[in-house]
Scaffold this motif. Sequence first.
Motif, PDB file in Angstrom:
ATOM      1  N   LEU A  61      -8.476  35.620  10.920  1.00 40.61           N
ATOM      2  CA  LEU A  61      -7.984  34.631  11.852  1.00 40.61           C
ATOM      3  C   LEU A  61      -7.022  35.256  12.836  1.00 40.61           C
ATOM      4  O   LEU A  61      -7.011  34.924  14.007  1.00 40.61           O
ATOM      5  N   LEU A  62      -6.184  36.140  12.324  1.00 37.55           N
ATOM      6  CA  LEU A  62      -5.103  36.660  13.134  1.00 37.55           C
ATOM      7  C   LEU A  62      -5.520  37.837  13.979  1.00 37.55           C
ATOM      8  O   LEU A  62      -5.045  38.010  15.090  1.00 37.55           O
ATOM      9  N   CYS A  87     -12.216  37.933  14.682  1.00 36.08           N
ATOM     10  CA  CYS A  87     -12.887  36.667  14.895  1.00 36.08           C
ATOM     11  C   CYS A  87     -13.423  36.157  13.569  1.00 36.08           C
ATOM     12  O   CYS A  87     -14.566  35.738  13.482  1.00 36.08           O
ATOM     13  N   SER A 119      -9.196  28.877  19.220  1.00 36.54           N
ATOM     14  CA  SER A 119      -8.521  29.773  18.291  1.00 36.54           C
ATOM     15  C   SER A 119      -9.309  31.077  18.143  1.00 36.54           C
ATOM     16  O   SER A 119      -8.734  32.160  18.027  1.00 36.54           O
ATOM     17  N   TRP A 120     -10.626  30.962  18.143  1.00 38.30           N
ATOM     18  CA  TRP A 120     -11.505  32.137  18.073  1.00 38.30           C
ATOM     19  C   TRP A 120     -11.252  33.049  19.277  1.00 38.30           C
ATOM     20  O   TRP A 120     -11.142  34.268  19.137  1.00 38.30           O
ATOM     21  N   SER A 165      -7.770  34.728  18.918  1.00 43.91           N
ATOM     22  CA  SER A 165      -7.677  35.778  17.904  1.00 43.91           C
ATOM     23  C   SER A 165      -8.036  37.142  18.471  1.00 43.91           C
ATOM     24  O   SER A 165      -7.566  38.175  17.985  1.00 43.91           O
ATOM     25  N   TYR A 179      -5.148  39.534  19.421  1.00 40.02           N
ATOM     26  CA  TYR A 179      -4.525  40.343  18.380  1.00 40.02           C
ATOM     27  C   TYR A 179      -5.329  41.605  18.094  1.00 40.02           C
ATOM     28  O   TYR A 179      -4.812  42.710  18.044  1.00 40.02           O
ATOM     29  N   PHE A 195      -6.557  29.134  10.520  1.00 43.62           N
ATOM     30  CA  PHE A 195      -6.618  29.077  11.981  1.00 43.62           C
ATOM     31  C   PHE A 195      -5.617  28.049  12.494  1.00 43.62           C
ATOM     32  O   PHE A 195      -4.865  28.298  13.442  1.00 43.62           O
ATOM     33  N   ARG A 232      -2.273  28.904  14.710  1.00 43.96           N
ATOM     34  CA  ARG A 232      -2.191  28.312  16.041  1.00 43.96           C
ATOM     35  C   ARG A 232      -0.891  27.517  16.170  1.00 43.96           C
ATOM     36  O   ARG A 232      -0.212  27.576  17.198  1.00 43.96           O
TER      37      ARG A 232
END
Length: 356
Positions: free
Chosen positions: A10-11, A14, A241-242, A245, A248, A296, A300
């Motif tokens: 998540l961080l 993907c 969110s995808w 990510s 990062y 996620f 977020r």
Amino acid sequence: MVLRPVALGLLLACAVSLSSSAVVLENGMPILWAQTSSQVTELPMQNGVVTPDPWHFLNRMSLYRLLIMATGPFMGCMGTNPTDNPLWGLPLQLGWMQTSGRLADPTGSTTCGLQAGDTMSISPQSWWGCVNYFLSVLPFLSAAHQGFMEDGVQVQLQAPAGVEGYCTTYADCSAQYPDAMAKWDGFFQVLKAESTLPESEKKDSILGDYWTAQMASLYASAACSTKQSHYSSEEVSFANSWLNSAEYVSAAHFHSSLEKSVLFISPLPSRILKEGDVAPNIADLTQEENQSLSIFSRMRWINTFLGGRLVNMWKGAMCSVSTREKGKELMEQLMLNPGFATTTFLSIITGMATSC
């Protein structure tokens, strides 16, 4: 809050855990890999011009296979295994989108991409298919222009009836998305250039240029944003969110080999999210998928609570080859240590940032 193994995906990529939910591999390769083209001449051609149909799954996946084969000879610093090429993450993502139904027509007006219709069809109305267009067609056109395919090869992507608003040639895409095409051109030029850097620094440099180009494609894919209206608020939240990510993983110059990418991509939600889907209590999704969506949401929320500083803190910490290597070690910790706490994570990246 405890960052479990799924938090890394998540961080920093993907995806979200070590357990597999969606099908992304077939005989150790991306799905339907054996049915894709291994030579440019196997793609559709007309009057000497290569004319692949990017709205056909096998044609679009073929673009990735040809890209990986063409860049492989220049990827020695990545490792000795053919699967060490960082471009492997892209066809795995495309495979996940296909098996999870995200390439199908979200409007319901056609059977494109549906099991009851043309399963190999990619809908131009799909937000996911649109975003992936920028991650497949743009790099392929750039690679062909930079001489990675065959000398003098010309490429004109097909635009089937009803498909509008997508660039189809190098010149067209360069005019519409100059920054993205320039970044891909830069990546391919650097890949071919002679380098006197030590292998580790060369690897970091190539990965940096690769992720810069990939992020430029993602930024250009903002052109797809209106297509999000076809999806539930839950799916839109997940999609955003995808996208986030990638910030990062890009900053860390993540080495997206086939093996590492599988860990990040295979646990992604195996179907499109519907209104009312609230993790961790979505009955027809696995525990891993529910946990993924929960993480996620938490990450977020934390980033929003910090006014976007979580992303900026991570980017600030990834300021040199040495800190990026430490970042990769931190990624391993997040993968292997379920008890790795958010406070520990924040403390480490804050300390790393102060050393820059």
